[in-house]
Design an enzyme around this catalytic site. Structure first.
Site, PDB file in Angstrom:
ATOM      1  N   ARG A  97      44.786  47.354  45.606  1.00 33.52           N
ATOM      2  CA  ARG A  97      44.537  47.820  44.234  1.00 33.52           C
ATOM      3  C   ARG A  97      43.523  48.941  44.167  1.00 33.52           C
ATOM      4  O   ARG A  97      43.566  49.771  43.270  1.00 33.52           O
ATOM      5  CB  ARG A  97      44.000  46.657  43.373  1.00 33.52           C
ATOM      6  N   HIS A 142      51.259  40.556  41.522  1.00 32.30           N
ATOM      7  CA  HIS A 142      51.891  39.913  42.687  1.00 32.30           C
ATOM      8  C   HIS A 142      53.410  40.077  42.606  1.00 32.30           C
ATOM      9  O   HIS A 142      54.066  40.399  43.591  1.00 32.30           O
ATOM     10  CB  HIS A 142      51.561  38.413  42.719  1.00 32.30           C
ATOM     11  N   LYS A 147      38.115  23.931  48.716  1.00 32.74           N
ATOM     12  CA  LYS A 147      37.807  24.925  47.677  1.00 32.74           C
ATOM     13  C   LYS A 147      38.454  24.511  46.352  1.00 32.74           C
ATOM     14  O   LYS A 147      39.650  24.202  46.320  1.00 32.74           O
ATOM     15  CB  LYS A 147      38.360  26.281  48.130  1.00 32.74           C
ATOM     16  N   SER A 195      43.698  37.547  39.709  1.00 33.13           N
ATOM     17  CA  SER A 195      43.820  36.150  39.256  1.00 33.13           C
ATOM     18  C   SER A 195      42.523  35.691  38.602  1.00 33.13           C
ATOM     19  O   SER A 195      42.543  35.000  37.584  1.00 33.13           O
ATOM     20  CB  SER A 195      44.149  35.242  40.445  1.00 33.13           C
TER      21      SER A 195
HETATM   22  P1  ADP Z   1      43.793  36.233  48.428  1.00 36.26           P
HETATM   23  O1  ADP Z   1      42.865  35.130  48.025  1.00 36.26           O
HETATM   24  O2  ADP Z   1      44.444  36.034  49.765  1.00 36.26           O
HETATM   25  O3  ADP Z   1      43.291  37.632  48.247  1.00 36.26           O
HETATM   26  P2  ADP Z   1      45.354  36.702  46.058  1.00 36.26           P
HETATM   27  O4  ADP Z   1      46.314  35.764  45.444  1.00 36.26           O
HETATM   28  O5  ADP Z   1      44.166  37.077  45.280  1.00 36.26           O
HETATM   29  O6  ADP Z   1      44.995  36.020  47.430  1.00 36.26           O
HETATM   30  O7  ADP Z   1      46.097  38.035  46.494  1.00 36.26           O
HETATM   31  C1  ADP Z   1      47.158  38.045  47.408  1.00 36.26           C
HETATM   32  C2  ADP Z   1      47.528  39.489  47.722  1.00 36.26           C
HETATM   33  O8  ADP Z   1      48.004  40.134  46.543  1.00 36.26           O
HETATM   34  C3  ADP Z   1      46.360  40.343  48.225  1.00 36.26           C
HETATM   35  O9  ADP Z   1      46.856  41.249  49.188  1.00 36.26           O
HETATM   36  C4  ADP Z   1      45.913  41.089  46.990  1.00 36.26           C
HETATM   37  O10 ADP Z   1      45.299  42.316  47.326  1.00 36.26           O
HETATM   38  C5  ADP Z   1      47.251  41.303  46.311  1.00 36.26           C
HETATM   39  N1  ADP Z   1      47.090  41.473  44.864  1.00 36.26           N
HETATM   40  C6  ADP Z   1      46.370  40.720  44.015  1.00 36.26           C
HETATM   41  N2  ADP Z   1      46.467  41.184  42.757  1.00 36.26           N
HETATM   42  C7  ADP Z   1      47.279  42.264  42.816  1.00 36.26           C
HETATM   43  C8  ADP Z   1      47.756  43.212  41.853  1.00 36.26           C
HETATM   44  N3  ADP Z   1      47.387  43.151  40.574  1.00 36.26           N
HETATM   45  N4  ADP Z   1      48.563  44.208  42.274  1.00 36.26           N
HETATM   46  C9  ADP Z   1      48.908  44.291  43.579  1.00 36.26           C
HETATM   47  N5  ADP Z   1      48.489  43.446  44.540  1.00 36.26           N
HETATM   48  C10 ADP Z   1      47.679  42.451  44.171  1.00 36.26           C
END
Ligand code: ADP
Length: 166
Positions: free
Chosen positions: A93, A19, A43, A131
């Site tokens: 990703r 992120h 949730k 995550s």
């Molecule tokens: P959501 O539940 O909305 O997917 P996340 O926190 O999992 O929320 O992810 C938010 C954004 O960050 C999404 O667009 C996801 O694809 C992106 N993302 C998550 N992990 C990574 C990573 N390791 N590298 C790049 N982008 C990521």
């Protein structure tokens, strides 16, 4: 000229270096990057919205044009409009992310064509970091420090050692 504001929405449960890499790169492209921590009251989450906000603020403190806000889950474009953002940032990703994000982007385009979705390819180093994977490894005592900011690592260790889980 109008300021170019971009909303980066997500659960960030927890915020990872993947992120963070997106935030660094987006901050170079936009006047302001608003990280929107979305929470869903029904949730169960690992970290509370307040904890997630505080950790993201600590992790991005050295980037001047970043703002962290929280919002109850809803239509992302409504949240963007509320914030005055004309761009939505998402990270990709792999092909699963691509297919998922593509359908959401098309839908958002139908709902409001003034809001443009912008995609960043995940950093090679973090393209397998999620995550949920971080939580899973940390739960069993694995070292995840290279995938997450130091403040997030400290919080995770504290949570798992005290049994204080949400
Ligand atoms: P959501 O539940 O909305 O997917 P996340 O926190 O999992 O929320 O992810 C938010 C954004 O960050 C999404 O667009 C996801 O694809 C992106 N993302 C998550 N992990 C990574 C990573 N390791 N590298 C790049 N982008 C990521």
């Amino acid at each position: 000229m109008n300021e170019r504001l971009a909303l980066f929405p997500g659960s960030f449960d927890p915020f990872t270096n993947g992120h963070l890499s997106i935030v660094h790169r987006a901050a170079k492209l936009f006047d302001q990057v608003i990280i929107g921590v979305l929470f869903n009251t029904s949730k169960a989450m690992f970290l509370t919205p307040e904890e997630r906000i505080s950790l993201i603020q600590q992790s991005t403190a050295n980037i001047s044009n970043v703002l962290v806000v929280s919002s109850e889950s809803g239509l992302t474009i409504d949240i963007a409009k509320e914030m005055g953002a004309s761009f939505l940032i998402r990270g990709i990703r792999n092909s699963t992310d691509y297919e998922y994000e593509r359908s959401i982007a098309y839908m958002n385009q139908q709902l409001d064509s003034n809001i443009e979705s912008v995609f960043f390819m995940a950093d090679n180093e973090y393209c397998n970091v999620s995550s949920s994977m971080i939580k899973e490894i940390a739960k069993f005592g694995g070292d995840v420090s290279r995938f997450i900011p130091p403040s997030v690592n400290d919080m995770i260790k504290k949570k798992y050692s005290s049994g204080d889980l949400h």
